[in-house]
Design a protein around this motif. Structure first.
Motif, PDB file in Angstrom:
ATOM      1  N   PHE A  55       0.683  -1.079   0.585  1.00  0.00           N
ATOM      2  CA  PHE A  55       0.032   0.086  -0.067  1.00  0.00           C
ATOM      3  C   PHE A  55       1.051   0.886   0.206  1.00  0.00           C
ATOM      4  CE2 PHE A  55      -2.809   2.943   1.790  1.00  0.00           C
ATOM      5  CZ  PHE A  55      -3.609   3.658   1.327  1.00  0.00           C
ATOM      6  N   LEU A  56       1.874   1.041   0.942  1.00  0.00           N
ATOM      7  CA  LEU A  56       2.555   2.375   1.180  1.00  0.00           C
ATOM      8  C   LEU A  56       3.566   2.624  -0.667  1.00  0.00           C
ATOM      9  CD1 LEU A  56       4.393   2.317   4.741  1.00  0.00           C
ATOM     10  CD2 LEU A  56       2.554   3.539   3.934  1.00  0.00           C
ATOM     11  N   ALA A  57       4.125   1.496  -0.964  1.00  0.00           N
ATOM     12  CA  ALA A  57       4.577   1.620  -2.408  1.00  0.00           C
ATOM     13  C   ALA A  57       4.638   2.291  -3.051  1.00  0.00           C
ATOM     14  CB  ALA A  57       5.423  -0.081  -2.195  1.00  0.00           C
ATOM     15  N   ILE A  58       2.855   2.027  -3.207  1.00  0.00           N
ATOM     16  CA  ILE A  58       1.798   2.228  -4.597  1.00  0.00           C
ATOM     17  C   ILE A  58       1.489   3.942  -4.279  1.00  0.00           C
ATOM     18  CG2 ILE A  58       0.025   2.287  -5.070  1.00  0.00           C
ATOM     19  CD1 ILE A  58      -0.440  -0.670  -4.872  1.00  0.00           C
ATOM     20  N   VAL A  59       0.993   4.496  -2.668  1.00  0.00           N
ATOM     21  CA  VAL A  59       1.510   6.017  -2.499  1.00  0.00           C
ATOM     22  C   VAL A  59       2.065   6.212  -2.845  1.00  0.00           C
ATOM     23  CG1 VAL A  59       1.121   7.070  -0.690  1.00  0.00           C
ATOM     24  CG2 VAL A  59      -0.875   5.233  -0.721  1.00  0.00           C
ATOM     25  N   TYR A  60       3.407   5.642  -2.787  1.00  0.00           N
ATOM     26  CA  TYR A  60       4.397   7.074  -3.121  1.00  0.00           C
ATOM     27  C   TYR A  60       4.605   6.687  -4.666  1.00  0.00           C
ATOM     28  CZ  TYR A  60      10.060   7.407  -4.092  1.00  0.00           C
ATOM     29  OH  TYR A  60      10.850   7.885  -4.740  1.00  0.00           O
ATOM     30  N   ASP A  61       4.007   5.331  -5.066  1.00  0.00           N
ATOM     31  CA  ASP A  61       4.833   6.176  -6.616  1.00  0.00           C
ATOM     32  C   ASP A  61       3.638   6.654  -7.299  1.00  0.00           C
ATOM     33  OD1 ASP A  61       5.957   4.852  -9.164  1.00  0.00           O
ATOM     34  OD2 ASP A  61       3.824   4.099  -9.529  1.00  0.00           O
ATOM     35  N   LEU A  62       2.364   6.971  -6.643  1.00  0.00           N
ATOM     36  CA  LEU A  62       1.441   7.842  -7.022  1.00  0.00           C
ATOM     37  C   LEU A  62       1.867   9.330  -6.342  1.00  0.00           C
ATOM     38  CD1 LEU A  62      -1.358   7.636  -8.152  1.00  0.00           C
ATOM     39  CD2 LEU A  62      -1.981   7.494  -5.687  1.00  0.00           C
TER      40      LEU A  62
END
Length: 742
Positions: A189-196
């Motif tokens: 979840f945090l990785a996708i938020v970072y990427d977003l």
């Protein structure tokens, strides 16, 4: 989801988690450390995953792929830190890591794939996901066909929005997620938020010192910490992914999907690449919302169905039975059958619950056929079933079902037999379901007490018998629990075993009785069932064995012949891996030779192949304790028992001996021929007449017991009438090889 250490070894993971929180706090205060910490966190996590794989040895390839993904991302972070800007090489490393992340996702989906089901729920799920995917794809295509320079940004941001919704949906709908799964999900979840966050700024990475680098450090460390917890071994297993929450709970996972159109529109606005027609986003949102409403309605119906039906058999459960009882017409009357399967627990204990569940499904089919369209079949739980039907059909349904149980049930390569006890009760005009179940329960226990395999109708007189059995059940617990209540005492009776042609006593079988203060001397049939239902078989065996050995020592001290005594062992005792040590220790304490103790096991107590009984009986046989196979001819009559266990004597059941018609004569002769070939002795039980004795002798049977020779005797009677007039000159069983020369 559960989030807590499931073994003490998970302590390292929790310490690392606490350390991660400290690191995050430090990075909030010290922006200058963020850039270097990102690469270090990725490198450390790769090492932690390798350590976790070596320590816990998971069977999934997802963990090595996660390590490779983090290695690429760590490389990109190091390049940004060293070069001070986002180079094409750093971006290439990010794309390589995301390609590997796609492989992790595909591998997890494949490992947790369930069989395809053609249900409305499954169809709606696919349509919703397809609609979301189509919307994101349309956004990407629209951005790609325009002259926008932010095509990559809007594409990545749109995909990230969809991935976030899918991730939340997955987390909400699964119920077997362990600590490692939870850490991986939070990290993802945090990785996708970072990427977003990076994508909407038109970049693939955060610049040195940016706050989003804190997210990168945290999610990288979480991936590594997840690999340290012991639950990582099953984190990507099929069982973990296929165990879903109830439909009503899983509906919460649809909410993020409804928000996807708004998220896609936001990504397009932020990146300045909104190229879809103005009506596209609202239309997609309306379609997805409508589909989710249909899915929710179907899920609620499924939830209501599950609330009234047994999940294993699909029959009505207690709630469904309540509803059927309330709605049943009373004009023609109503009867309830309560069915309890006999010896079903033994199937579960011997072959496992998977076999037990398969057997329940087979028996469900037979019950449904027996009930037909004239009644309702339900399962209360365990091995208890209920049928609601009309009074004149109740005996018919019971007889049909009991008749069907005479045919063995085939589960895989196993042939299983089981019976049932049935209690029936008729409903009065104002009877409640609880009262009807109580009456049927009383009748069912009466049927079980009568030997099982039958159906009995309730009548008020049964209450007294049930009350008596309930009292005895409580007293038998006190009796074997060595409590001080005046509930009587156990007594041992000794029935002589004789050589048929001479009548000479060659040993005895120990038979337990209960001297009750109110009911007098109770036979085994009156209380052994209560001992078993209270799980006190092991305690009773221990008491009998101790009393017999103590009595043997007393006879020895009195100078009486030391003839062997056989003691019956139940299945629970044989499942005790320490049984051999305790038996041999008891013999040693009393300085008794092992040859004076013989042990009887029964065919009725089927033992699994992984039972310690084979090793236990082998040890005892090697020490000189002989083993009999009791009740031969009435149980499984398995040649496997003769192969697995060191049997020396077959005891023919009285049901085989008593008739001795033409068919039985041939059967006994064949069994005797088999025994000769296997170098076994045969002892016939239940001999009551001289004619039976003579006929058995003519068939080659050498030993027997029964009322023709003696009823079970007290220790004093046995010493006076048997031991005082015999000697130890007749060995039993005879030495190996001698019994074959008949």
């Amino acid at each position: 989801m559960t989030f807590g250490p499931d073994t003490p070894r998970g302590g390292t993971a929790w310490l690392m988690l606490a350390a991660t929180a400290v690191v995050a706090a430090v990075l909030v205060a010290e922006p200058g450390l963020r850039s270097v910490s990102t690469g270090c966190a990725g490198t450390l996590s790769v090492g932690l995953i390798v350590l976790g794989v070596v320590r816990h040895r998971p069977g999934s390839a997802s963990w090595p792929l996660l390590a490779l993904m983090l290695a690429f991302w760590a490389l990109s972070a190091v390049l940004v830190h060293v070069q001070g800007h986002i180079s094409s090489l750093a971006v290439a490393a990010v794309w390589a890591g995301q390609a590997v992340a796609t492989g992790v996702t595909v591998n997890a989906v494949v490992s947790g794939k369930r069989p395809v089901t053609r249900s409305l729920t499954a169809g709606l799920d696919l349509i919703i996901i397809a609609t979301v995917t189509f919307l994101v794809g349309a956004q990407i295509v629209a951005a790609g066909t325009s002259e926008s320079r932010n095509w990559t940004a809007v594409a990545v941001a749109s995909v990230d929005v969809a991935l976030l919704s899918m991730l939340v949906r997955f987390a909400v709908s699964r119920r077997a997620l362990g600590p490692s799964n939870v850490l991986v999900l939070v990290a993802s979840f945090l990785a996708i938020v970072y990427d977003l966050l990076s994508a909407v700024q038109g970049r693939r990475l955060a610049l040195p010192g940016e706050p989003s680098q804190i997210l990168a450090v945290v999610f990288m460390l979480l991936f590594g910490i997840a690999a340290l917890h012991p639950s990582m071994a099953r984190a990507f297993s099929a069982d973990t992914f296929t165990q879903r929450r109830p439909p009503s709970t899983a509906l919460l996972g649809l909410l993020p999907l409804v928000l996807v159109p708004s998220g896609v529109a936001w990504a397009a606005d932020v990146t300045g690449s909104r190229n879809l027609p103005p009506w596209a986003i609202p239309a997609a949102g309306a379609i997805i919302a409508g589909l989710c409403l249909l899915r929710g309605s179907d899920g609620l119906r499924s939830s209501e169905y599950l609330a009234e039906h047994d999940p294993l058999t699909g029959l009505a459960n207690r709630r469904g039975l309540d509803r059927a009882f309330d709605e049943a017409p009373r004009a023609g009357g109503l009867s309830l059958l309560l069915i309890d399967l006999d010896e079903f627990k033994q199937v579960n204990d011997t072959h496992g619950h998977n076999v037990g569940d398969a057997l329940l499904l087979l028996l469900r089919d037979r019950l449904v056929r027996a009930t037909g369209t004239s009644g309702l079949a339900a399962r209360l739980g365990g091995d208890e079933f209920v049928v609601l039907t009309q009074p004149h059909l109740a005996p018919v349904v019971a007889e049909r079902f009991l008749q069907s149980l005479r045919e063995p049930a085939v589960v895989g390569d196993l042939v299983l037999r089981t019976g049932a006890s049935v209690g029936t009760a008729d409903a009065t005009s104002d009877a409640t379901l609880a009262e009807l179940l109580t009456h049927a329960d009383v009748a069912m226990y009466a049927a079980k007490a009568a030997g099982g395999g039958r159906a009995l109708a309730f009548h008020p007189a049964m209450r007294a018998e049930v009350a008596r059995r309930f009292t005895l059940s409580s007293q038998v617990r006190q009796l074997l629990g060595h409590e001080t209540f005046d509930v009587g005492r156990l007594e041992i009776r000794y029935q002589p075993l004789v050589e048929l042609h001479s009548g000479r006593v060659i040993g005895a079988e120990a038979l337990v009785r209960w001297m009750h203060p109110e009911h007098g001397l109770l036979s085994p049939d009156a209380f052994l069932g209560l001992v078993n239902s209270n799980h006190l078989d092991t305690e009773l065996d221990a008491v009998v064995l101790n009393d017999v050995l103590t009595q043997l020592a007393q006879w020895r001290d009195q100078g009486l012949p030391m003839l062997p005594v056989s003691v019956n062992l139940t299945r629970d005792s044989l499942e005790d891996a320490r049984l051999a040590d305790r038996v041999l220790a008891a013999l040693a304490v009393l300085s008794l030779p092992t040859s004076v103790l013989h042990l009887e096991i029964t065919e009725h107590d089927q033992l699994s192949t992984d039972s310690p009984a084979q090793h236990t009986l082998g040890v005892l046989d090697a020490a000189g304790v002989r083993v009999y196979l009791d009740d031969y001819g009435t149980g499984y009559t398995s040649l496997e028992y003769l192969h697995r266990f060191p049997i020396k004597v077959l005891k023919l059941d009285r049901s085989v001996v008593t008739p001795l018609d033409a068919g039985q004569v041939h059967l006994v002769g064949a069994v005797n021929a088999m025994a000769v070939a296997l170098d076994l002795e045969i002892l016939a039980e239940g001999i009551e007449t001289p004619e039976q004795r003579d006929q058995l002798m003519s068939l080659g049977i050498r030993y027997g017991q029964g009322y023709l020779f003696s009823r079970p005797l007290t220790a004093a009677q046995y010493a006076q009438t048997a031991l005082a007039v015999t000697d130890e000159s007749v060995p039993f069983p005879r030495p190996a090889g001698e019994s074959a020369r008949r």
